[in-house]
Motif scaffolding. Structure first.
Motif, PDB file in Angstrom:
ATOM      1  N   PRO A 261     -52.177 -23.891   3.951  1.00 14.09           N
ATOM      2  CA  PRO A 261     -53.002 -24.361   5.072  1.00 14.09           C
ATOM      3  C   PRO A 261     -53.148 -23.289   6.150  1.00 14.09           C
ATOM      4  N   LEU A 262     -54.349 -23.211   6.759  1.00 12.43           N
ATOM      5  CA  LEU A 262     -54.582 -22.249   7.832  1.00 12.43           C
ATOM      6  C   LEU A 262     -55.350 -22.902   8.968  1.00 12.43           C
ATOM      7  N   GLY A 263     -55.307 -22.253  10.133  1.00 17.71           N
ATOM      8  CA  GLY A 263     -55.992 -22.770  11.301  1.00 17.71           C
ATOM      9  C   GLY A 263     -56.358 -21.655  12.245  1.00 17.71           C
ATOM     10  N   SER A 264     -56.575 -22.006  13.526  1.00 23.06           N
ATOM     11  CA  SER A 264     -57.014 -21.028  14.508  1.00 23.06           C
ATOM     12  C   SER A 264     -56.386 -21.333  15.863  1.00 23.06           C
ATOM     13  N   PHE A 265     -55.986 -20.269  16.580  1.00 25.27           N
ATOM     14  CA  PHE A 265     -55.608 -20.415  17.979  1.00 25.27           C
ATOM     15  C   PHE A 265     -56.896 -20.529  18.791  1.00 25.27           C
ATOM     16  N   LEU A 266     -56.985 -21.537  19.641  1.00 27.88           N
ATOM     17  CA  LEU A 266     -58.210 -21.782  20.394  1.00 27.88           C
ATOM     18  C   LEU A 266     -57.888 -21.902  21.875  1.00 27.88           C
ATOM     19  N   SER A 267     -58.289 -20.889  22.650  1.00 30.82           N
ATOM     20  CA  SER A 267     -58.041 -20.923  24.089  1.00 30.82           C
ATOM     21  C   SER A 267     -59.173 -21.600  24.844  1.00 30.82           C
ATOM     22  N   GLY A 268     -60.347 -21.608  24.267  1.00 35.07           N
ATOM     23  CA  GLY A 268     -61.536 -22.081  24.966  1.00 35.07           C
ATOM     24  C   GLY A 268     -62.396 -20.942  25.467  1.00 35.07           C
ATOM     25  N   SER A 283     -66.184 -23.860   6.333  1.00 39.67           N
ATOM     26  CA  SER A 283     -65.178 -24.799   5.838  1.00 39.67           C
ATOM     27  C   SER A 283     -65.814 -26.129   5.476  1.00 39.67           C
ATOM     28  N   GLN A 284     -65.280 -26.777   4.440  1.00 40.97           N
ATOM     29  CA  GLN A 284     -65.797 -28.075   4.005  1.00 40.97           C
ATOM     30  C   GLN A 284     -65.156 -29.231   4.762  1.00 40.97           C
ATOM     31  N   VAL A 285     -64.067 -28.941   5.474  1.00 38.87           N
ATOM     32  CA  VAL A 285     -63.342 -29.977   6.214  1.00 38.87           C
ATOM     33  C   VAL A 285     -63.097 -29.476   7.638  1.00 38.87           C
ATOM     34  N   PRO A 286     -62.764 -30.351   8.578  1.00 39.88           N
ATOM     35  CA  PRO A 286     -62.466 -29.892   9.942  1.00 39.88           C
ATOM     36  C   PRO A 286     -61.312 -28.892   9.951  1.00 39.88           C
ATOM     37  N   ILE A 287     -61.499 -27.784  10.642  1.00 42.28           N
ATOM     38  CA  ILE A 287     -60.437 -26.780  10.703  1.00 42.28           C
ATOM     39  C   ILE A 287     -59.368 -27.201  11.714  1.00 42.28           C
ATOM     40  N   LEU A 312     -67.415 -29.575  18.300  1.00 42.31           N
ATOM     41  CA  LEU A 312     -67.640 -28.949  16.993  1.00 42.31           C
ATOM     42  C   LEU A 312     -66.854 -29.614  15.862  1.00 42.31           C
ATOM     43  N   GLY A 313     -66.053 -30.618  16.195  1.00 42.79           N
ATOM     44  CA  GLY A 313     -65.391 -31.393  15.150  1.00 42.79           C
ATOM     45  C   GLY A 313     -64.129 -30.781  14.593  1.00 42.79           C
ATOM     46  N   PHE A 314     -63.405 -30.014  15.398  1.00 42.48           N
ATOM     47  CA  PHE A 314     -62.144 -29.430  14.928  1.00 42.48           C
ATOM     48  C   PHE A 314     -61.046 -30.499  14.934  1.00 42.48           C
TER      49      PHE A 314
END
Length: 641
Positions: A261-268, A283-287, A312-314
């Protein structure tokens, strides 16, 4: 990600001690809790700790083939293309992991293999048929590698300092130049470490060792010179815009390849928002996205991350950090092995820990500010340079020098009235101005903090001289390009990437940095600063290239920066408590610092006459570091001339 250890005995008839090799490797368990391996062949030993990301069932290391042995930390993003090329040359693979590709690539191309790799890496290859050892680090220094020669002449290599310090023949003496780096910049710049005879292999360097030569010398050699790419020859957005957007998206999607599994750091902010939006597009699913907030609202931008995630549906998770988390200080000393003052390491560590509970890989926006002039100090320097160009150097230096002396020092006034610093900056060079702007402690404050003994040890050295030396290597006459080169050579590798690697790997989390893909870096470093900087905007290439994927509240808001409210946090701690800790602890016992100077800084900070938060924080960090490594030994026992 993984942990790498290598040990070469000083003599060809020596024998690597397995127990010591295992002890050194064990210190890196956090870098690779999924498995470990060892290889010993007489006077050569390799250790490895594995964090499984690709082909989880295979890829155990050290990896061997026909007498060639590899211990490797990193990710090769073009490994599939290299594998096809190697298969066409007759190589047969037993796994789907990039480590086997790297091993066979060495067998096919030898030392030139580094030119074929697209990714982040630090590795050691023992080639028994050639009786050689080869050590390499990636172009930008994303992955760490340290080395040392022991008092007995043995060579040691490891991902982190703690593994080298675990060897019984390592003598720990402080490097005074490293102390100056730390107190002025907040980190120890490559190739130095805090210890005199232990070094970082600089980014884009290799070490080749002929094991048959008992008098062998260790000379790191550069294989990729970033100076060759720094210019301002691209002056029109139409000549770079499409390439920049294409290379950025390509860099992001390449880093989405994983068997976990992977993801992202999101500061805004714009950097992480672009990465997350592109990931969602592919991606086919919400990240999975992760953000962190602060207990003081003016430092907290997590609201924007939540807002973007909703739009954006994360699949988003937010956590927070407060004054209570200053208790992490001793943990930071353990994580970084040497003094490291970037207080955003605390939220980075906490955020990594939260992310690691859900994913094994996270993408981060680090490197974009250096590449695209995203820091506030870049904007200030850009404005200063416009003023500098209006006047001849002689007139400018004299005029602004006089004005700086006459202008009142309004430390507590609103920022628009604090002109003394700006006037001083305009009277000097762009590099000295930038050095002063990014230093965590002013040179005048360090002058009253350092003891006569430490000043004598420094013998005139300052981190500014390092900046000047790097700036001279810039082939562009544009001062902003020289600053960009300095950023890449110092703050990026020594500060930003060190912070993220240690904080994430302590949590067994792999962090990937798309903006430091070397194809993207090489192309973008040729861009004139004017394409990213204007009176109203920064990072214009990034905003224009991806505004179609993002809402306007992301593309139009000002950068906040990822930092902690350290000034206010430290004011919440009683001044007496801080003074006691610094005047009675290990730092005071060394004789390296003036206790009177420390006391006056604390008074000024708590009385709000000055902002000394970062200087006080660095003193606290250094005190904790000394207590861990030296107890209360006197300076003559721990500082090397």
């Amino acid at each position: 990600m993984c942990g790498v250890v290598a040990w070469v005995k000083a003599t060809t008839d020596g024998k690597v001690d397995e127990s010591t090799l295992r002890s050194m490797t064990a210190t890196l368990h956090h870098r690779g809790p999924d498995g470990e391996g060892f290889y010993i062949d007489g006077n050569v030993g390799l250790g490895h700790k594995r964090l499984s990301i690709l082909d989880v069932e295979n890829g155990k290391q050290p990896l061997q083939s026909d007498g060639v042995v590899l211990s490797y930390n990193g990710e090769i993003y073009n490994f599939k293309q290299l594998k096809c090329e190697l298969e066409a040359l007759g190589h047969v693979f037993a796994s789907h992991c990039d480590s086997e590709v790297l091993l066979f690539a060495w067998k096919e191309w030898g030392a030139s293999v580094v030119h074929k790799l697209r990714g982040m890496f630090a590795f050691v290859i023992y080639d028994k048929p050639q009786n050689s050892l080869f050590v390499a680090r990636d172009r930008l220094g994303i992955k760490p590698l340290h080395w040392a020669k022991t008092s007995q002449g043995d060579l040691l290599f490891a991902s982190e300092l703690k593994a080298i310090n675990a060897h019984p023949d390592i003598e720990k003496q402080l490097n005074p130049y490293a102390i100056e780096d730390f107190f002025s910049l907040g980190y120890v710049a490559d190739p130095k470490t805090i210890f005199k005879d232990v070094f970082k292999l600089p980014p884009a360097h290799v070490i080749s060792i002929d094991l048959s030569d008992p008098t062998r010398d260790v000379t790191p050699e550069c294989y990729w010179e970033i100076e060759n790419f720094v210019s301002d020859e691209i002056t029109r957005e139409q000549d770079i815009g499409e390439d920049f957007a294409r290379l950025t998206e390509e860099a992001i999607t390449l880093r989405m390849v994983a068997d976990v599994p992977l993801g992202s750091f999101l500061s805004g902010g714009i950097d992480s928002s672009v990465i997350s939006a592109v990931m969602q597009k592919h991606s086919q699913v919400p990240i999975n996205t992760f953000s962190i907030g602060f207990d003081l609202s003016k430092y907290d931008e997590s609201f924007y991350a939540k807002q973007l995630a909703t739009q954006l549906g994360f699949k988003h998770l937010n956590t927070s950090v407060s004054i209570n988390d200053l208790t992490f200080m001793e943990k930071l000393v353990d994580i970084y092995d040497e003094p490291f003052a970037d207080n955003s390491a605390i939220p980075t560590f906490i955020l990594s820990g939260v992310a690691a509970q859900h994913v094994k890989v996270a993408l981060s926006g680090d490197g974009a500010d250096e590449l695209l002039y995203g820091y506030r100090n870049h904007k200030m320097l850009w404005v200063e340079e416009k003023i500098r160009k209006c006047l001849p150097d002689g007139v400018r230096r004299k005029m602004f020098g006089i004005l700086a002396k006459l202008y009142p020092n309004f430390k507590t006034a609103p920022k628009f009235l604090r002109g003394k610093t700006t006037l001083n900056a305009l009277s000097g060079s762009a590099i000295s101005s930038y050095h002063n702007a990014i230093s965590i402690s002013h040179q005048n404050d360090l002058a009253r903090l350092y003891s006569p003994q430490l000043k004598a040890q420094l013998n005139g050295y300052s981190s500014l001289s390092m900046f000047d030396d790097i700036g001279k290597k810039c082939k562009s006459n544009n001062s902003l390009k020289a600053i960009q080169l300095i950023d890449f050579k110092t703050y990026l590798a020594g500060g930003i990437l060190t912070k993220v690697d240690r904080a994430s790997m302590k949590n067994s989390l792999e962090v990937r940095v798309p903006y430091l893909d070397h194809h993207l870096v090489e192309r973008t470093l040729a861009v004139s600063p004017s394409l990213n900087l204007s009176w109203s905007q920064t990072k214009r290439l990034l905003v224009n290239g991806f505004k179609h994927l993002l809402p306007s509240f992301v593309t139009k808001r000002n950068k906040m920066g990822f930092s902690s409210p350290i000034d206010e946090w430290l004011r919440q701690i009683p001044k007496e408590s801080l003074n006691t800790k610094l005047s009675e602890g290990a730092l005071a016992q060394t004789g390296l610092f003036s206790l009177e100077g420390i006391s006056s800084l604390l008074d000024e900070h708590h009385e709000r006459g000055h902002e000394h938060g970062m200087t006080i924080w660095s003193l606290l960090i250094f005190n904790a570091f000394l207590e861990k490594h030296f107890g209360t030994q006197k300076s003559e026992n721990i500082v090397s001339p």
